[in-house]
Design a protein around this motif. Structure first.
Motif: not given
Lengths: 228, 228
Positions: B163-164, B196-198, B167, B194, B201
């Protein structure tokens, strides 16, 4: 309505209905042609014969290829907006709604050739419409994230909403682009995997348990409104 | 080398060099033509005149349009692989390497028309090569994530690596697709946003502080190796 008036109106209605049916058939045939060959190589003769009408009938409805493509785009846009509206009015919360909308749009892109062709035409800047379906999608994502913030659904430690919106837009547009090689990229399983990855990052811990990466049950079916 | 042998070899070397230069100029001109008009509408006459050579010279090097396109794809692939290799050999850790590779590839797609055209041709299945640069990128992402897991860099509560990987591939391919309308989508700022968002996580809390979403300083410059 008195019987006499009905009889007088009948031929006109039938003619209009026939014209609408022909136009719809031409739009669907054009979408198939654009989807298969792209705008540049699509042939008007293939579009009219695919709709079972003469080249003259095509030219009665559309001046040229650009006009047919614009009609495909507009129909696609109408379907996409209507679907997004249906999903929105059945919303539980803004984050679930974002996931549900993605599932519904993925289904339209998979199953409705007019939506698929219209979405691609809208991105290729070849046609004369002012539509930009990618930009509309980006606005939709931004709006849902702002609502999710208002509803207290977003994790406190996530970054800026602009970064988040861009990441979600890039990932979903990426699925559409990758799907052209391999349909699996827009399958329910892949879209679910995307949200299984993103939701734990986006959602406040308390909100996460109530969210369904696979989409609200039955939502995609309820929202599925292909062009006839 | 004795003087006499040099003199004998010179004309041959010069001829070979000239042929290589002509071939390179044709590939670059073809890339510009494919980038601007797409494969279907690209014209061989525009490719030869863009390279400053005769149509005959083009046909000496390439049998037809598909052969020119294949050459563009192969050159793009060579540049992309070389860049990925350079970034890999300067790696600090697998997650930083993934971000650094994305920045380097984004720069190539922005600045090198052969890479940009080759990447798009490779995805359009119109040419005869076996290259699929998107699939290569997907393998690269999967490999870095597996290495990151081995290095203990991944957060313990993240979902499946498949999944990662999907994505990340969807988001990066989405940037490339969106860039066709608006170059900002492949800008250093957007790629940084991008990651900074990922990264928060993906990364284990202890690993996060050492990671730079903007890419390792100077890496994109060191790895930038456009086709001459």
């Amino acid at each position: 309505m008195p019987l006499r008036r009905m009889v007088l109106l009948e031929p006109l209605v039938t003619k209009q209905e026939r014209a609408t049916r022909t136009r719809d058939a031409l739009i669907k045939s054009a979408a198939r042609e654009f989807d298969e060959h792209g705008y540049a190589l699509a042939k008007l003769s293939a579009i009219s014969s695919g709709a079972g009408v003469s080249p003259g009938a095509l030219h009665f409805h559309f001046e040229n290829k650009a006009a047919v493509a614009a009609a495909v785009e507009i129909d696609a846009s109408t379907t996409l907006r209507r679907t997004a509206r249906i999903v929105y009015h059945q919303r539980s919360n803004a984050l679930q709604n974002l996931a549900d909308t993605t599932h519904a749009l993925a289904r339209l892109l998979r199953e409705d050739v007019v939506v698929r062709a219209g979405f691609r035409l809208s991105c290729s800047q070849l046609c004369g419409t002012d539509l930009n379906l990618r930009q509309e999608w980006q606005s939709c994502v931004q709006q849902r994230l702002a609502e999710a913030a208002d509803e207290g659904l977003l994790a406190s430690d996530i970054g800026g909403q602009q970064d988040l919106a861009r990441t979600i837009v890039a990932a979903t547009i990426g699925l559409e682009a990758l799907c052209r090689d391999n349909g699996e990229w827009l399958s329910p399983g892949t879209v679910t995997g995307l949200w299984r990855t993103l939701l734990p990052m986006l959602a406040a811990p308390g909100a996460l348990a109530a969210l369904t990466p696979a989409g609200s049950p039955g939502m995609a079916e309820r929202a599925y409104t292909p062009v006839a």
